[in-house]
Design an enzyme around this catalytic site. Structure first.
Site, PDB file in Angstrom:
ATOM      1  N   ASP A  58       0.869  -1.165   0.000  1.00 26.38           N
ATOM      2  CA  ASP A  58       0.000   0.000   0.000  1.00 26.38           C
ATOM      3  C   ASP A  58       0.917   1.228   0.000  1.00 26.38           C
ATOM      4  O   ASP A  58       2.031   1.173   0.508  1.00 26.38           O
ATOM      5  CB  ASP A  58      -0.898  -0.031   1.235  1.00 26.38           C
ATOM      6  CG  ASP A  58      -2.008   0.998   1.136  1.00 26.38           C
ATOM      7  OD1 ASP A  58      -2.125   1.649   0.072  1.00 26.38           O
ATOM      8  OD2 ASP A  58      -2.754   1.145   2.109  1.00 26.38           O
TER       9      ASP A  58
ATOM     10  N   GLY B  21       0.639   4.041   1.526  1.00 24.24           N
ATOM     11  CA  GLY B  21       0.773   4.787   2.774  1.00 24.24           C
ATOM     12  C   GLY B  21      -0.152   5.975   2.832  1.00 24.24           C
ATOM     13  O   GLY B  21      -0.241   6.656   3.849  1.00 24.24           O
ATOM     14  N   GLY B  22      -0.867   6.239   1.736  1.00 18.76           N
ATOM     15  CA  GLY B  22      -1.817   7.358   1.714  1.00 18.76           C
ATOM     16  C   GLY B  22      -2.806   7.271   2.868  1.00 18.76           C
ATOM     17  O   GLY B  22      -3.049   8.247   3.578  1.00 18.76           O
TER      18      GLY B  22
ATOM     19  N   GLN C  79     -11.283   6.685  -5.735  1.00 23.11           N
ATOM     20  CA  GLN C  79     -11.863   7.293  -4.530  1.00 23.11           C
ATOM     21  C   GLN C  79     -13.198   7.918  -4.913  1.00 23.11           C
ATOM     22  O   GLN C  79     -13.716   7.642  -5.989  1.00 23.11           O
ATOM     23  CB  GLN C  79     -10.876   8.329  -3.954  1.00 23.11           C
ATOM     24  CG  GLN C  79      -9.613   7.703  -3.355  1.00 23.11           C
ATOM     25  CD  GLN C  79      -9.871   6.949  -2.052  1.00 23.11           C
ATOM     26  OE1 GLN C  79     -10.941   7.043  -1.444  1.00 23.11           O
ATOM     27  NE2 GLN C  79      -8.901   6.141  -1.623  1.00 23.11           N
TER      28      GLN C  79
ATOM     29  N   GLY D 221     -11.182   3.874   0.045  1.00 24.49           N
ATOM     30  CA  GLY D 221     -12.058   4.787   0.782  1.00 24.49           C
ATOM     31  C   GLY D 221     -13.354   4.165   1.268  1.00 24.49           C
ATOM     32  O   GLY D 221     -14.289   4.872   1.624  1.00 24.49           O
TER      33      GLY D 221
ATOM     34  N   ASP E 245      -7.939  -7.152   1.740  1.00 20.95           N
ATOM     35  CA  ASP E 245      -7.031  -7.172   2.884  1.00 20.95           C
ATOM     36  C   ASP E 245      -7.781  -6.586   4.059  1.00 20.95           C
ATOM     37  O   ASP E 245      -8.675  -5.757   3.871  1.00 20.95           O
ATOM     38  CB  ASP E 245      -5.782  -6.316   2.627  1.00 20.95           C
ATOM     39  CG  ASP E 245      -6.095  -4.832   2.716  1.00 20.95           C
ATOM     40  OD1 ASP E 245      -6.604  -4.270   1.736  1.00 20.95           O
ATOM     41  OD2 ASP E 245      -5.875  -4.239   3.791  1.00 20.95           O
TER      42      ASP E 245
ATOM     43  N   CYS F 160     -12.491 -26.906  11.388  1.00 20.19           N
ATOM     44  CA  CYS F 160     -11.255 -26.284  10.909  1.00 20.19           C
ATOM     45  C   CYS F 160     -10.085 -27.260  11.021  1.00 20.19           C
ATOM     46  O   CYS F 160      -9.946 -27.961  12.024  1.00 20.19           O
ATOM     47  CB  CYS F 160     -10.975 -25.030  11.724  1.00 20.19           C
ATOM     48  SG  CYS F 160      -9.467 -24.170  11.235  1.00 20.19           S
TER      49      CYS F 160
ATOM     50  N   CYS G 111      -6.867 -26.374  10.951  1.00 20.82           N
ATOM     51  CA  CYS G 111      -5.605 -25.697  11.290  1.00 20.82           C
ATOM     52  C   CYS G 111      -4.943 -26.343  12.509  1.00 20.82           C
ATOM     53  O   CYS G 111      -5.572 -27.086  13.265  1.00 20.82           O
ATOM     54  CB  CYS G 111      -5.836 -24.199  11.500  1.00 20.82           C
ATOM     55  SG  CYS G 111      -6.338 -23.739  13.176  1.00 20.82           S
TER      56      CYS G 111
ATOM     57  N   CYS H 128      -6.796 -25.714  15.878  1.00 21.84           N
ATOM     58  CA  CYS H 128      -8.026 -26.484  16.106  1.00 21.84           C
ATOM     59  C   CYS H 128      -7.756 -27.985  16.222  1.00 21.84           C
ATOM     60  O   CYS H 128      -8.507 -28.702  16.876  1.00 21.84           O
ATOM     61  CB  CYS H 128      -9.028 -26.204  14.995  1.00 21.84           C
ATOM     62  SG  CYS H 128      -9.656 -24.513  15.063  1.00 21.84           S
TER      63      CYS H 128
ATOM     64  N   HIS I  92      -5.164 -19.527  13.611  1.00 19.01           N
ATOM     65  CA  HIS I  92      -6.511 -20.022  13.288  1.00 19.01           C
ATOM     66  C   HIS I  92      -7.281 -19.004  12.440  1.00 19.01           C
ATOM     67  O   HIS I  92      -7.880 -19.361  11.422  1.00 19.01           O
ATOM     68  CB  HIS I  92      -7.327 -20.353  14.543  1.00 19.01           C
ATOM     69  CG  HIS I  92      -8.779 -20.445  14.227  1.00 19.01           C
ATOM     70  ND1 HIS I  92      -9.341 -21.550  13.626  1.00 19.01           N
ATOM     71  CD2 HIS I  92      -9.771 -19.508  14.301  1.00 19.01           C
ATOM     72  CE1 HIS I  92     -10.613 -21.315  13.363  1.00 19.01           C
ATOM     73  NE2 HIS I  92     -10.899 -20.076  13.760  1.00 19.01           N
TER      74      HIS I  92
END
Ligand SMILES: [Zn+2]
Length: 380
Positions: free
Chosen positions: A91, A93-94, A193, A220, A270, A308, A310, A313, A339
């Site tokens: 990203d 950084g804005g 935006q 945004g 993300d 799950c 993982c 779990c 997890h």
């Protein structure tokens, strides 16, 4: 050196695709674990690989302040510095800079701000951000944009979109002038935006598409608007983006948000939720959230999420995890982060499988019904 998006299958508006990079292929829809400062907090790169993370996110603002571009260059780029061989997205950084209320000064040239670490004066221009992202060496770089707060007055949103567009143009020009510093290709994504104003969103994306980027982000959102507003704008934006380029919905979100946004044609996501909440003792499961501080888990030896696979779990019960948080043991954060990320990543793999098999709508409905089912084990 190459970067390429391959749209494999659509089911309604939902899409399954492949992002080809020099660090490997990313299967979409995809969730990017957040590694702001060159580490996904409380989890090892080895574990990230084991749970199927395909690409992680780094942050130009944070990485430029520490360790700084010179160290990253000497290391041979962020991949080598942090020991991660798969793709990375940075990203610009804005978002962070515009969150520094009072500590920043925005002009046409760029943004002056003070480091949150030592108060030192810093300056980010579109060109400077591209230089930093070249030094970092992310496979996918984001342009410098202005992320407006919510609510945002129409006049300010208009000015901000115009500046974001001029900055995007400068980013692209500088990106073409300045070659990669390492032996792999880097792609540049534009960011749309326009707050919750559809005319501004349309104008912004239209101009970005004219400029031509390797992919497009919807920025945004998830900044305080309602979920329905967010879905409405997401759908409106996705419909205006070229089908042959990846679409990245920034900063979103909960499992429900991901489902709804995949359904509206987004490919990349993300969010801090699985990692941040994991460090705070909250788990995402196929049957909704589990808050481990709840005393009902004191003698509950069942896994967090019986469905799950993982490591957490498969090996530990809720009572032990709860105890680790009560005792403030680091392992609690590690196991819960592991997890939560496993859950998010496997959730995205299931969504992708459903799209490829043309059963996304029924999968989505069944998954939402489970997520919204009364979490019987949470009554205190
Ligand atoms: Zn698990």
């Amino acid at each position: 050196m190459s970067f390429r998006f391959e749209l494999q299958k659509t089911d309604g508006s939902a899409r399954a695709g492949l992002i080809h990079t020099d660090h490997g292929v990313v299967e979409t829809p995809v969730f990017l674990p957040i590694g702001t400062q060159g580490t996904v907090k409380s989890i090892e790169p080895r574990e990230l690989e084991e749970i199927g993370a395909q690409i992680v996110l780094g942050n130009t603002y944070h990485l430029s302040l520490r360790p700084g571009e010179e160290i990253l260059r000497k290391a041979g780029g962020l991949h080598r510095f942090v020991g991660w061989k798969k793709p990375i997205l940075t990203d610009s950084g804005g978002f962070q800079i515009f969150s520094l209320e009072g500590l920043r000064d925005v002009s046409e040239e760029g943004v002056r701000f003070q480091s949150h670490i030592d108060g030192s004066p810093q300056f980010f221009s579109p060109e400077r951000v591209i230089d930093l992202e070249r030094a970092i060496g992310a496979d996918i770089m984001m342009v410098l944009d202005e992320c407006t707060p919510n609510p945002c007055a129409y006049e300010y949103a208009t000015e901000s979109v115009e500046r974001t567009l001029r900055w995007a143009e400068r980013c692209k020009t500088h990106f073409l002038e300045r070659p990669p510093e390492y032996e792999h290709a880097q792609a540049l994504f534009g960011i749309g935006q326009g707050s919750t104003y559809k005319d501004l969103r349309e104008q912004c994306l239209g101009k970005l598409v004219e400029m031509g980027f390797a992919g497009y982000a919807i920025g945004g959102l998830a900044v305080g608007e309602t979920a329905n507003e967010m879905y409405d704008i997401t759908e409106f934006c996705a419909e205006r983006l070229p089908s042959e380029k990846p679409r990245y919905l920034m900063g979103v979100g909960t499992p429900e948000n991901l489902l709804e946004s995949i359904d509206r044609g987004c490919d990349m996501f993300d969010c801090v939720l699985p990692t941040r909440n994991g460090r705070n003792g909250m788990a995402f499961t196929s049957r909704g959230k589990v808050t481990l501080k709840n005393s009902i888990f004191k003698e509950d030896f069942r896994p967090l999420d019986p469905g799950c696979s993982c490591y957490t779990c498969q090996n530990f019960g809720r009572a032990y995890l709860r105890y680790l948080f009560q005792a403030k043991e680091i392992l609690g954060m590690q196991l819960l982060t592991l997890h939560n990320l496993s859950f998010y990543l496997s959730f995205m793999r299931s969504a992708r499988g459903a799209i490829i098999e043309a059963r996304f709508a029924s999968w989505k409905n069944a998954t939402l019904a489970r997520l919204h089912a009364e979490p019987v084990d949470q009554h205190d």
